[in-house]
Scaffold this motif. Structure first.
Motif, PDB file in Angstrom:
ATOM      1  N   ALA A 231      77.022  56.530  27.077  1.00 33.92           N
ATOM      2  CA  ALA A 231      76.108  57.238  26.636  1.00 33.92           C
ATOM      3  C   ALA A 231      76.837  58.626  26.105  1.00 33.92           C
ATOM      4  O   ALA A 231      76.745  59.311  24.897  1.00 33.92           O
ATOM      5  CB  ALA A 231      75.160  58.165  27.521  1.00 33.92           C
ATOM      6  N   LEU A 233      80.030  58.536  25.155  1.00 32.92           N
ATOM      7  CA  LEU A 233      80.734  58.253  23.648  1.00 32.92           C
ATOM      8  C   LEU A 233      79.691  57.980  22.414  1.00 32.92           C
ATOM      9  O   LEU A 233      80.021  57.192  21.259  1.00 32.92           O
ATOM     10  CB  LEU A 233      81.536  56.913  23.996  1.00 32.92           C
ATOM     11  N   GLY A 234      78.419  58.131  22.624  1.00 40.87           N
ATOM     12  CA  GLY A 234      77.589  57.907  21.799  1.00 40.87           C
ATOM     13  C   GLY A 234      76.681  56.869  21.533  1.00 40.87           C
ATOM     14  O   GLY A 234      75.829  56.330  20.624  1.00 40.87           O
ATOM     15  N   GLY A 235      76.778  55.905  22.270  1.00 43.03           N
ATOM     16  CA  GLY A 235      76.156  54.670  22.604  1.00 43.03           C
ATOM     17  C   GLY A 235      74.688  54.781  23.237  1.00 43.03           C
ATOM     18  O   GLY A 235      74.641  55.553  23.910  1.00 43.03           O
ATOM     19  N   GLU A 236      73.818  54.191  22.869  1.00 48.58           N
ATOM     20  CA  GLU A 236      72.572  53.828  23.461  1.00 48.58           C
ATOM     21  C   GLU A 236      72.468  52.556  24.121  1.00 48.58           C
ATOM     22  O   GLU A 236      72.149  51.596  23.439  1.00 48.58           O
ATOM     23  CB  GLU A 236      71.348  54.342  22.526  1.00 48.58           C
ATOM     24  N   PRO A 271      85.507  54.131  21.820  1.00 45.14           N
ATOM     25  CA  PRO A 271      84.716  53.740  20.640  1.00 45.14           C
ATOM     26  C   PRO A 271      85.242  52.394  20.105  1.00 45.14           C
ATOM     27  O   PRO A 271      86.420  51.897  20.108  1.00 45.14           O
ATOM     28  CB  PRO A 271      84.983  54.769  19.675  1.00 45.14           C
TER      29      PRO A 271
END
Length: 278
Positions: A231, A233-236, A271
């Motif tokens: 989360a 690192l921008g992931g869902e 990432p």
């Protein structure tokens, strides 16, 4: 209506009511007007919230729209929390639905008695989880309050309604006992989350586009830590998806746009590198 009657008897004018029209049924406007009239008769402030439901899973989308609208309303009115009338039968249905889907512990904890919901600005409380639906219906009838039955509660195209019918046919199953089991599972879920939170505070290193988390004492704990790193690192991704990923993955695999690599007693999350073309 049962929650309205009980809350009003307990705290009087300290409550306010909101009822939501999802715009999915023509009858909904009349049902909301009925709630508003009951509140008016009792001198309770009431607001009808009109929402639009996005395409997709109707029940899930309606739930998201409903809680977003309720949260904004409660925040505007400076209310401390939202209370909903979920009961033991709802809890039993939820537990069986999730068992049937192979849910992990977080899912089997069922409907939380107190929780925060995404995009809802205030806590959500469910004070009636120990009560059967029929008990609450009997209460409403005794105090002479009108009520309506949502026709979607009879639509067997929904998993929940099919589970409800199966429960009704299995008289030997006790929904209150199932609700108690969900409560016990909720306590176990909370305990595991406390362990994961403490590990995060003690041992996680967050750097520039890199999060290093410890391998937890169980796969469940590791999944909670890795999901939180993803989360950042921008992931869902859900905790359950990460748990399944860790069970099946090699020492170096991608999930939700993040590369997760096991190095000794740590997972290094970065990432996902861009794919080579040509």
């Amino acid at each position: 209506m049962a929650l309205l009657a009980l809350a009003h008897d307990l705290v009087g004018d300290a409550i306010e009511v909101a009822t939501v029209d999802h715009g999915l049924r023509a009858e909904a406007a009349e049902e909301c007007a009925l709630v508003a009239q009951v509140c008016s008769d009792r001198g309770i402030a009431c607001r009808v919230l009109n929402v639009s439901v996005d395409d997709g899973n109707v029940q899930d989308r309606a739930r998201a729209a409903r809680y977003t609208a309720l949260g904004k309303w409660a925040q505007t009115r400076e209310l401390a929390a939202i209370a909903t009338a979920h009961h033991a039968d709802d809890q039993a249905e939820t537990l069986l639905m999730r068992l049937n889907r192979g849910s992990g512990l977080a899912g089997l904890a069922g409907i939380r008695s107190s929780t925060m919901i995404a995009d809802c600005a205030v806590p959500v409380l469910r004070p009636l989880l120990a009560f059967r639906k029929q008990e609450l219906r009997d209460l409403v009838e005794r105090v002479g309050m009108p009520f309506v039955e949502d026709p979607s509660n009879r639509d067997e195209s929904y998993d929940r309604v099919r589970i409800r019918r199966a429960l009704e046919a299995a008289g030997w199953i006790d929904p209150v006992a199932l609700a108690r089991s969900a409560s016990h599972l909720q306590e176990a879920e909370q305990a595991l989350q406390i362990v994961a939170d403490q590990l995060w505070e003690d041992a996680v290193v967050v750097g520039d586009a890199r999060v290093a988390v410890p391998v937890g004492p169980t796969r469940d704990t590791s999944a909670r830590l890795v999901a939180r790193a993803i989360a950042i690192l921008g992931g869902e991704v859900s905790h359950g998806e990460v748990a399944a990923f860790l069970k099946a993955a090699d020492r170096r695999s991608n999930i939700a746009g993040v590369l997760v690599e096991r190095r000794g007693d740590r997972f290094i999350c970065t990432p996902e590198p861009p794919r080579r073309s040509g």
